[in-house]
Design an enzyme around this catalytic site. Structure first.
Site, mmCIF file in Angstrom:
data_model
loop_
_atom_site.group_PDB
_atom_site.id
_atom_site.type_symbol
_atom_site.label_atom_id
_atom_site.label_comp_id
_atom_site.label_asym_id
_atom_site.label_seq_id
_atom_site.Cartn_x
_atom_site.Cartn_y
_atom_site.Cartn_z
ATOM 1 N N ASP A 314 12.149 10.023 -1.543
ATOM 2 C CA ASP A 314 10.842 9.648 -1.020
ATOM 3 C C ASP A 314 10.861 9.825 0.502
ATOM 4 O O ASP A 314 11.906 10.066 1.119
ATOM 5 C CB ASP A 314 10.497 8.208 -1.416
ATOM 6 N N GLU A 511 0.121 2.123 -0.332
ATOM 7 C CA GLU A 511 1.355 1.343 -0.292
ATOM 8 C C GLU A 511 1.502 0.550 1.008
ATOM 9 O O GLU A 511 1.065 0.959 2.065
ATOM 10 C CB GLU A 511 2.554 2.265 -0.459
#
Length: 620
Positions: A314, A511
């Protein structure tokens, strides 16, 4: 002792094993045959690998964000294997279809200046359509698609998304998200299909089939990425650390049988469906972050599940492992990370990994394994075919954001809506009422109904993209010419109307920013509902949100209440249900708590006394 050596996979996951996984859809038919193994390309891979220098190999393992790629010549100078556009890393010319396509082509042309001419893989977060590009069709977020329970529709949506992504030349989508969110306070809850692993594993596999099509070699296929491995939806409050939010990037603290039973099934089925890449989570399991978890990355994912593609980190995720960046590189690559997503440190990554190989701290065999996996995917996708252009196919522009694509999105919206209350058969509404009064902050705001990951990373309110239809506009279009539709954001002025429709809920977030300690409706939403109710008319509440909310008195004040989730650009799908053109079929894919005191529920278990249980949904 590792549990996977002593307890069978069947006992822990309920799966039949990768060699004989059978997925049963709503019609009871067996899933399609498994795709061609990526290892079938190993002969070609070995031949190319033997020609590569260490620098060329490490370049294939490096994925910079274009926002930090100050000099595009780094593509040829460092032999870069991949690029991405992170959340807000857009073309300098703007977010138009032409700008995105031109940017991709310009970067891809640099690879032709390298000795081996290995094309780049370009990745984007196409989570609910090609959501970075103006004019793309924006589909409902996964939480809404979970309520459709329609694997064929999810596959069709992914197929359309792939076609719109390929219209810009891009070949890789960081989707599907096969998280199984256990605490709706987490700001990424809407990225999950369900809190039920059985539903996640079915719809996740359908999404992979849609994105990757009949085979990765199909020019209309997009490389899929199952994420975020593993248990990103199971983190505990207060374990995140730093500016990551309440739950985001935290630690999941469960035993291994629970980890496998609740959080792993979506990876079993997406691997079986042939997913080419997997992205580990920022989060950790019992104190060790996924980016350094050799047991879960190598022993379980690659060896036990038989995953033959490559693992992509990520965004800057390895930075969280240690203050010493070189140490993080060593830890993550040795754990099994094949390609590293980097913003701002790609030159440091190349330097440090080169030194680590020279020092014997990262074995050459680990480098060769990583590059073999990356090249397998590139060969499978036809990227290594000298007869095939790797530039964008601009003939695909003709269907980008088309009416045909929007019709599928409209279908997804109406199938995703869940009717939670309908006292006195308030719904469906007549299209020939004399006057309908509409209120609420989400009634006439396209950005709010699309949510996060829409043009901007965190999303934004307002007219975020052309071509869409707000819920208010859809209502006006649905009713008769004689029906008057009035509107006030705060719900005032409803007196004398036949019915009130108040559209409330959340503002866009992604997020980190989306983590919440309190899921109660905002004060302005409650006041808009009260204003409608005080007019003495029937009130229909439409809730636009990325998760179940604590409804409080809104539920008692509403005559009818519809959960519309984050429907995307096609608001007409909401009107289809409100006016009875389509009877509601959506069933909750998440349990709905009565109060904050019920959070979190034990992982893998339903709420003991929910406001609405998973699977609930009324119809007409």
């Amino acid at each position: 002792m590792n549990l996977f050596r002593t307890v069978s996979w069947v006992a822990l996951t309920g799966a039949a094993g990768l060699g004989c996984v059978l997925l049963m859809g709503s019609g009871g038919a067996a899933a399609p045959a498994q795709p061609k193994p990526l290892s079938d390309y190993d002969g070609q891979v070995r031949e190319l690998l033997a020609k590569m220098t260490l620098a060329e190999k490490i370049g294939q393992m490096t994925q910079p964000d274009i926002s930090a790629l100050k000099d595009p010549a780094d593509i040829e100078n460092l032999f870069l294997g991949s690029l991405l556009s992170g959340g807000n890393a857009d073309p300098k010319e703007g977010n138009s279809l032409a700008a995105w396509t031109n940017m991709y082509d310009d970067y891809q042309r640099h690879t032709q200046k390298t000795r081996l001419k290995i094309p780049i893989l370009y990745g984007v977060d196409a989570l609910h359509g090609h959501n970075n590009v103006l004019g793309a069709v924006i589909f409902p977020h996964n939480i809404g698609l979970g309520c459709t329970r329609d694997a064929a529709l999810v596959e069709k949506i992914a197929r359309i998304t792939a076609e719109e992504v390929r219209a810009t030349g891009i070949q890789w989508a960081f989707a599907p998200c096969v998280t199984v969110p256990q605490d709706p306070r987490w700001g990424r809850t809407y990225e999950g299909f369900s809190d039920d692993p059985e539903l996640v594993k079915e719809l996740g596999a359908a999404s992979v089939r849609g994105l990757q099509g009949k085979g990765l070699s199909d020019p209309l296929s997009v490389l899929a990425c199952a994420k975020h491995y593993l248990a990103d939806g199971g983190t505990s409050v207060g374990t995140s650390g730093g500016p990551w939010g309440l739950l985001n990037a935290g630690d999941t603290r469960v035993d291994e049988p629970t980890l496998r039973k609740v959080h792993m099934p979506g990876y079993v089925t997406t691997v079986a469906a042939g997913v080419g890449t997997v992205m580990p989570s920022y989060s950790g399991w019992n104190g060790l972050r996924m980016s350094a978890h050799k047991y879960l990355l190598t022993d379980v994912l690659k060896k036990e599940m038989g995953f033959q593609g490559f693992i992509i980190s990520d965004y800057n995720a390895i930075d969280m492992l240690d203050k010493d960046y070189k140490k993080t590189v060593e830890m993550s690559v040795n754990a099994g990370m094949d390609m590293v997503m980097i913003a701002g440190k790609h030159r440091e990554f190349v330097r440090d990994l080169t030194e680590l190989v020279g020092e014997g701290k990262v074995p050459m065999a680990r480098i060769d394994d990583a590059v073999t996996r990356i090249l397998r995917v590139k060969f499978a996708m036809g990227l290594m075919d000298p007869k095939r252009s790797q530039l964008a196919d601009r003939s695909l522009w003709k269907t980008f954001g088309s009416a045909e694509h929007r019709a599928v999105a409209r279908q997804a919206v109406r199938e995703s809506l869940v009717l939670l209350k309908n006292a006195g058969s308030t719904l469906p509404l007549s299209k020939s009422l004399k006057r309908i009064h509409v209120g609420g902050k989400n009634a006439d705001d396209l950005g709010n109904q699309c949510g996060g990951w829409t043009i901007d990373w965190q999303g934004k309110s307002g007219e975020v993209t052309p071509g869409g239809t707000t819920i208010l506009a859809a209502i006006k279009k649905a009713v008769s010419k004689e029906t008057q539709v009035t509107y006030s954001k705060d719900g005032s002025g409803a007196a004398g109307a036949d019915v009130g429709i108040v559209v409330v809920g959340e503002l866009p977030y992604a997020e980190g920013n989306g983590d919440r300690r309190d899921l109660a409706l905002a004060q302005e939403d409650q006041e808009a509902i009260r204003a409608m109710k005080q007019a003495g008319i029937p009130v229909v509440v439409v809730l636009v949100s990325g998760r179940p909310m604590i409804l409080g008195e809104a539920l008692t004040q509403a005559n009818a209440l519809v959960a519309a989730w984050l429907p995307g650009t096609e608001g007409q799908g909401v009107a289809d249900v409100l006016f009875g053109d389509y009877k509601p079929t959506g069933k909750l894919s998440f349990g709905w708590p009565k109060s904050m005191d019920q959070l979190p529920h034990p992982q893998g278990q339903p709420y003991a006394d929910p406001l609405f249980p998973r699977g609930y949904g009324l119809s007409y």
